[in-house]
Scaffold this motif. Structure first.
Motif, PDB file in Angstrom:
ATOM      1  N   GLN A 186      43.959  23.876  28.761  1.00  0.00           N
ATOM      2  CA  GLN A 186      43.358  23.183  29.903  1.00  0.00           C
ATOM      3  C   GLN A 186      44.177  23.392  31.165  1.00  0.00           C
ATOM      4  OE1 GLN A 186      42.817  18.929  29.434  1.00  0.00           O
ATOM      5  NE2 GLN A 186      41.227  18.875  31.013  1.00  0.00           N
ATOM      6  N   GLU A 187      45.503  23.329  31.038  1.00  0.00           N
ATOM      7  CA  GLU A 187      46.365  23.555  32.198  1.00  0.00           C
ATOM      8  C   GLU A 187      46.195  24.978  32.739  1.00  0.00           C
ATOM      9  OE1 GLU A 187      50.089  20.518  31.174  1.00  0.00           O
ATOM     10  OE2 GLU A 187      50.075  22.576  30.386  1.00  0.00           O
ATOM     11  N   ALA A 188      46.020  25.925  31.825  1.00  0.00           N
ATOM     12  CA  ALA A 188      45.811  27.310  32.253  1.00  0.00           C
ATOM     13  C   ALA A 188      44.500  27.451  33.007  1.00  0.00           C
ATOM     14  CB  ALA A 188      45.819  28.237  31.033  1.00  0.00           C
ATOM     15  N   ALA A 189      43.426  26.847  32.479  1.00  0.00           N
ATOM     16  CA  ALA A 189      42.124  26.923  33.143  1.00  0.00           C
ATOM     17  C   ALA A 189      42.175  26.253  34.516  1.00  0.00           C
ATOM     18  CB  ALA A 189      41.056  26.267  32.269  1.00  0.00           C
ATOM     19  N   GLN A 190      42.872  25.127  34.609  1.00  0.00           N
ATOM     20  CA  GLN A 190      42.989  24.436  35.881  1.00  0.00           C
ATOM     21  C   GLN A 190      43.771  25.272  36.891  1.00  0.00           C
ATOM     22  OE1 GLN A 190      44.805  20.822  34.479  1.00  0.00           O
ATOM     23  NE2 GLN A 190      42.835  19.755  34.175  1.00  0.00           N
ATOM     24  N   ALA A 191      44.832  25.936  36.424  1.00  0.00           N
ATOM     25  CA  ALA A 191      45.628  26.781  37.315  1.00  0.00           C
ATOM     26  C   ALA A 191      44.813  27.985  37.803  1.00  0.00           C
ATOM     27  CB  ALA A 191      46.884  27.267  36.593  1.00  0.00           C
ATOM     28  N   MET A 192      44.022  28.575  36.914  1.00  0.00           N
ATOM     29  CA  MET A 192      43.195  29.713  37.309  1.00  0.00           C
ATOM     30  C   MET A 192      42.150  29.290  38.339  1.00  0.00           C
ATOM     31  SD  MET A 192      42.879  31.429  33.501  1.00  0.00           S
ATOM     32  CE  MET A 192      41.712  32.712  33.884  1.00  0.00           C
ATOM     33  N   ARG A 193      41.595  28.090  38.176  1.00  0.00           N
ATOM     34  CA  ARG A 193      40.609  27.592  39.146  1.00  0.00           C
ATOM     35  C   ARG A 193      41.276  27.302  40.484  1.00  0.00           C
ATOM     36  NH1 ARG A 193      37.885  21.882  37.971  1.00  0.00           N
ATOM     37  NH2 ARG A 193      40.072  21.321  38.351  1.00  0.00           N
ATOM     38  N   ALA A 194      42.435  26.654  40.445  1.00  0.00           N
ATOM     39  CA  ALA A 194      43.118  26.282  41.680  1.00  0.00           C
ATOM     40  C   ALA A 194      43.588  27.506  42.463  1.00  0.00           C
ATOM     41  CB  ALA A 194      44.307  25.370  41.360  1.00  0.00           C
ATOM     42  N   GLU A 195      44.072  28.509  41.730  1.00  0.00           N
ATOM     43  CA  GLU A 195      44.598  29.707  42.381  1.00  0.00           C
ATOM     44  C   GLU A 195      43.524  30.770  42.635  1.00  0.00           C
ATOM     45  OE1 GLU A 195      47.563  30.058  43.521  1.00  0.00           O
ATOM     46  OE2 GLU A 195      48.526  28.290  42.660  1.00  0.00           O
ATOM     47  N   LYS A 196      42.315  30.519  42.096  1.00  0.00           N
ATOM     48  CA  LYS A 196      41.199  31.450  42.244  1.00  0.00           C
ATOM     49  C   LYS A 196      41.557  32.849  41.713  1.00  0.00           C
ATOM     50  CE  LYS A 196      39.313  28.997  46.238  1.00  0.00           C
ATOM     51  NZ  LYS A 196      38.897  29.087  47.666  1.00  0.00           N
ATOM     52  N   VAL A 197      42.074  32.845  40.483  1.00  0.00           N
ATOM     53  CA  VAL A 197      42.411  34.108  39.818  1.00  0.00           C
ATOM     54  C   VAL A 197      41.711  34.148  38.466  1.00  0.00           C
ATOM     55  CG1 VAL A 197      44.636  34.383  40.962  1.00  0.00           C
ATOM     56  CG2 VAL A 197      44.519  33.109  38.802  1.00  0.00           C
ATOM     57  N   SER A 198      41.637  35.339  37.877  1.00  0.00           N
ATOM     58  CA  SER A 198      40.957  35.497  36.589  1.00  0.00           C
ATOM     59  C   SER A 198      41.937  35.710  35.444  1.00  0.00           C
ATOM     60  CB  SER A 198      39.996  36.696  36.652  1.00  0.00           C
ATOM     61  OG  SER A 198      40.694  37.884  36.981  1.00  0.00           O
ATOM     62  N   SER A 199      43.244  35.528  35.718  1.00  0.00           N
ATOM     63  CA  SER A 199      44.228  35.718  34.660  1.00  0.00           C
ATOM     64  C   SER A 199      45.513  34.975  35.003  1.00  0.00           C
ATOM     65  CB  SER A 199      44.531  37.204  34.458  1.00  0.00           C
ATOM     66  OG  SER A 199      45.088  37.756  35.638  1.00  0.00           O
ATOM     67  N   ILE A 200      46.278  34.679  33.969  1.00  0.00           N
ATOM     68  CA  ILE A 200      47.571  34.010  34.091  1.00  0.00           C
ATOM     69  C   ILE A 200      48.616  34.879  33.391  1.00  0.00           C
ATOM     70  CG2 ILE A 200      48.944  32.055  33.254  1.00  0.00           C
ATOM     71  CD1 ILE A 200      47.269  31.181  35.495  1.00  0.00           C
ATOM     72  N   MET A 201      49.799  35.003  34.017  1.00  0.00           N
ATOM     73  CA  MET A 201      50.915  35.677  33.366  1.00  0.00           C
ATOM     74  C   MET A 201      51.753  34.618  32.661  1.00  0.00           C
ATOM     75  SD  MET A 201      51.809  38.379  36.413  1.00  0.00           S
ATOM     76  CE  MET A 201      52.738  39.546  35.455  1.00  0.00           C
ATOM     77  N   VAL A 202      52.006  34.828  31.379  1.00  0.00           N
ATOM     78  CA  VAL A 202      52.753  33.853  30.574  1.00  0.00           C
ATOM     79  C   VAL A 202      54.213  34.292  30.551  1.00  0.00           C
ATOM     80  CG1 VAL A 202      52.900  32.668  28.375  1.00  0.00           C
ATOM     81  CG2 VAL A 202      50.671  33.490  29.199  1.00  0.00           C
ATOM     82  N   VAL A 203      55.077  33.460  31.102  1.00  0.00           N
ATOM     83  CA  VAL A 203      56.479  33.838  31.306  1.00  0.00           C
ATOM     84  C   VAL A 203      57.395  32.762  30.725  1.00  0.00           C
ATOM     85  CG1 VAL A 203      58.242  34.369  33.020  1.00  0.00           C
ATOM     86  CG2 VAL A 203      55.886  35.111  33.388  1.00  0.00           C
ATOM     87  N   ASP A 204      58.318  33.178  29.884  1.00  0.00           N
ATOM     88  CA  ASP A 204      59.353  32.288  29.345  1.00  0.00           C
ATOM     89  C   ASP A 204      60.720  32.821  29.748  1.00  0.00           C
ATOM     90  OD1 ASP A 204      57.530  30.614  28.128  1.00  0.00           O
ATOM     91  OD2 ASP A 204      57.636  31.606  26.180  1.00  0.00           O
ATOM     92  N   ASP A 205      61.513  31.984  30.381  1.00  0.00           N
ATOM     93  CA  ASP A 205      62.879  32.368  30.792  1.00  0.00           C
ATOM     94  C   ASP A 205      62.878  33.641  31.635  1.00  0.00           C
ATOM     95  OD1 ASP A 205      63.956  30.186  29.354  1.00  0.00           O
ATOM     96  OD2 ASP A 205      63.925  31.367  27.502  1.00  0.00           O
ATOM     97  N   GLY A 206      61.902  33.753  32.536  1.00  0.00           N
ATOM     98  CA  GLY A 206      61.830  34.902  33.425  1.00  0.00           C
ATOM     99  C   GLY A 206      61.309  36.170  32.794  1.00  0.00           C
ATOM    100  N   ARG A 207      60.903  36.094  31.514  1.00  0.00           N
ATOM    101  CA  ARG A 207      60.445  37.292  30.792  1.00  0.00           C
ATOM    102  C   ARG A 207      58.960  37.161  30.476  1.00  0.00           C
ATOM    103  NH1 ARG A 207      60.090  38.811  25.373  1.00  0.00           N
ATOM    104  NH2 ARG A 207      60.793  36.721  24.775  1.00  0.00           N
ATOM    105  N   LEU A 208      58.207  38.227  30.752  1.00  0.00           N
ATOM    106  CA  LEU A 208      56.779  38.230  30.466  1.00  0.00           C
ATOM    107  C   LEU A 208      56.557  38.323  28.967  1.00  0.00           C
ATOM    108  CD1 LEU A 208      53.871  38.438  31.731  1.00  0.00           C
ATOM    109  CD2 LEU A 208      54.112  40.919  31.459  1.00  0.00           C
ATOM    110  N   VAL A 209      55.859  37.348  28.406  1.00  0.00           N
ATOM    111  CA  VAL A 209      55.616  37.336  26.959  1.00  0.00           C
ATOM    112  C   VAL A 209      54.136  37.487  26.624  1.00  0.00           C
ATOM    113  CG1 VAL A 209      57.677  35.990  26.447  1.00  0.00           C
ATOM    114  CG2 VAL A 209      55.507  34.798  26.923  1.00  0.00           C
TER     115      VAL A 209
END
Length: 630
Positions: A186-209
């Motif tokens: 849900q947080e991801a969907a809300q962020a995509m709506r707020a930022e008007k993007v179609s994807s999210i980059m998942v990052v842990d400790d500065g590293r793309l996972v």
């Protein structure tokens, strides 16, 4: 001795960098130049009477020698020497030896300095020639302690390579939108709506996972009826493909096509994500029309439609190549197109005959494997199959090989004259069968086997099981490290005669009416591919692309940095020259890989000779290092 003014003016028009001067500047310097007839009796007087100066060979042949007598360069008409002393103020220490009597033009130091001050192009030419050097200081031939220098690099860097294509990092429209892997759906969907993007980059400790796209939300969450409070690491695409910020859009396009993805994370050299590249971004770029072409190929519904769409490729590629003018980019795009057509043909076969009955890999060999295809490249492919298949399974894959190779031929990719295609049972083997074949090549390397087998070391996985391919490729790399095998490869490569003859003149490689033409693929590009492959085999590399291999070989003890750079620049120049030639002769009966050196400009002839000299030095180097030749 004063040269004929009109004749000298015509000569300077064909002599870089004097061709870059204005008409008034060229007319002025023509009035200042002196001429000297030089033979073996008066050669020592040249430096004694005219030094420092810029010297231009008008006719004859001369050897420029180091103080200990080692050959630096064979000089002939239009070649320049003497400028390092003008630029540094150091005395001339080299010697000149007459091979053939001739005339040398002399530009006095004061006149040289005047041109540097009044012509930026003239100034930059000699600065680049002195400091950067084209194909410089090659030391492949270890028994020659004094490296050869090739001042033409200055002209190559300004004349042969136009402004570069856009880089992935330059096209990214906005900063990365990131969440940690423990964020909820849900947080991801809300962020995509707020930022008007179609994807999210998942990052842990500065590293793309991972990444999460709107398609993932539809297919993996909504369609599956999952709760929206679970963590996104349960539905994200893990360890996604990425592109470096300094890589080109053509690289990005090739990767998106190979992986069949619409979102590609762009990362810095340290892996830090900076943004997302999408198909929409690609299509905004003027040079990204390949997206439309590949998209059209991907959307066809049957073989006939694919063949019809593929018929547009030659016309489009001519337009794209002339616009981009980057042979490496064109090669990668053509390989991507062939990959796309191959995958579509596999899909059509599976629609008719059912899904594959066992694990397999469709292999691209040769130019498609290296991603340096041209419009004249033929097919080089094969099938890697799981072990222990029954006859029915083998028959399924035999049908696949025949169907795809015939389909590619109908799409304009010619069949291989040597029958290196998956339709040939010899190129359709289990993992054990392929390894047995590689072992026979490395343990019993007959001249015919050596010539035949090199193409198979340049391979890529176009479609199929990634683990199966990786295991196979690592096993092949181990077999290729055999000293006995590498020594025989080196001797084979050393025996190829580079087309430079007496007085450093071109020697024709063709027959009939084109006997004076030179095949720059066979005696230049292919030889560099072979030599770089040899170093790569020694190091156990599995990467097939020549330029990427050279990047990975930067720490190789057998290949120092300057040698590495010389090989890369020679390969780039020759592939660019071949592309320009193919565009010029396409649709005619003229050879596509051979050209007439006499039709090249003076600058291009210099560059071509320099590239061939590098190849000759390179041959001597691998002969000494691997073949014990010397």
């Amino acid at each position: 001795m004063q040269p004929d003014f009109a004749e000298l003016n015509r000569f300077l028009l064909d002599c870089p960098p004097f061709d870059q001067l204005s008409a008034d500047q060229r007319q002025w310097i023509a009035g200042q130049i002196k001429a000297a007839y030089v033979n073996e009796h008066n050669v020592d007087e040249l430096f004694a009477n005219y030094s420092p100066a810029l010297y231009i060979v008008r006719s004859g042949g001369f050897d420029l020698l180091a103080p200990d007598g080692q050959l630096i360069e064979r000089l002939e008409s239009h070649d320049l020497f003497g400028y390092p002393s003008l630029l540094t103020g150091r005395a001339i220490v080299n010697q000149l030896e007459v091979v053939e009597d001739g005339i040398i033009y002399i530009v006095a130091a004061a006149d040289f300095d005047h041109l540097r001050q009044t012509s930026r192009a003239f100034e930059h030419y000699f600065i680049r020639a002195h400091e950067q050097r084209f194909l410089t200081e090659s030391s492949f031939s270890q028994h020659q302690p004094h490296p050869k220098t090739y001042p033409e690099r200055a002209a190559l860097s300004s004349a042969s390579y136009p402004q570069r294509a856009a880089l992935a990092g330059e096209v990214v429209q906005r900063a990365a939108v990131c969440l940690c892997s423990t964020a909820t759906i849900q947080e991801a969907a809300q962020a995509m709506r707020a930022e008007k993007v179609s994807s999210i980059m998942v990052v842990d400790d500065g590293r793309l996972v991972g990444i999460l796209t709107d398609r993932d939300l539809r297919n993996r969450v909504v369609a599956q009826g999952l709760n929206y409070d679970i963590h996104i690491n349960a539905v994200m695409t893990q360890a996604p493909a990425t592109i470096g910020a300094k890589q080109s859009l053509v690289d990005a396009l090739a990767l998106m096509t190979q992986e069949n993805i619409h979102h590609l994370p762009v990362v810095e050299e340290d892996g830090k994500p900076i943004g997302m590249l999408t198909n929409t971004d690609m299509m905004r770029e003027q040079k990204s029309e390949p997206v439309m072409l590949i998209s059209a190929l991907n959307k066809v519904g049957d073989r006939a439609a694919l063949v019809a769409e593929a018929a547009h490729i030659p016309e489009y590629m001519h337009s794209f190549a002339a616009r981009v003018n980057d042979a490496a980019a064109v090669g990668r795009l053509l390989a991507s197109l062939t990959d796309t057509m191959t995958r579509k043909l596999i899909d059509f076969y599976e629609q008719e005959h059912g899904v594959a009955p066992a694990s397999y890999v469709w292999l691209a060999f040769g130019s498609q494997g290296r991603e340096d295809q041209t419009l004249s490249s033929d097919q080089d492919n094969g099938l890697l199959l799981a072990n222990d298949l029954n006859q029915a399974q083998l028959d399924w894959f035999a049908g696949l090989g025949e169907f795809v190779c015939e389909g590619l031929a109908d799409c304009g990719v010619p069949k291989c004259p040597g029958n290196i295609m998956a339709s040939n049972p010899e190129c359709r083997r289990t993992r054990a069968g392929w390894l047995e074949r590689f072992q026979s090549w490395t343990e019993s390397p007959t001249p015919k086997a050596l010539m035949y087998c090199q193409i198979f070391f340049d391979s890529r996985n176009v479609r199929g099981n990634k683990r199966l391919y990786q295991a196979y490729r690592e096993d092949v790399a181990k077999l290729g490290r055999s000293d006995f095998f590498l020594g025989n490869l080196a001797r084979l490569q050393s025996n190829v005669q580079v087309p430079l003859g007496l007085f450093n003149r071109f020697r024709g490689t063709e027959s009939g009416k084109d006997s004076d033409w030179v095949d720059i693929k066979r005696y230049g590009i292919a030889l560099i591919n072979d030599i770089v492959r040899l170093y790569s085999l020694h190091e156990g590399l599995t990467e097939p692309r020549t330029l990427t291999r050279l990047q990975l070989l930067e720490s190789c003890k057998l290949l120092n940095r300057k040698d590495n750079q010389a090989l890369a620049e020679a390969w780039q120049f020759l592939t660019q020259l071949r592309l320009q030639h193919q565009l010029a002769v396409w649709g005619t009966a003229a050879p596509k890989n051979a050209l007439d050196p006499d039709e090249l400009s003076t600058l291009k002839r210099r560059q071509l000779k320099s590239a061939f000299r590098i190849v000759k030095d390179c041959q001597q180097g691998v002969g000494l290092k691997f073949g014990r030749i010397g």
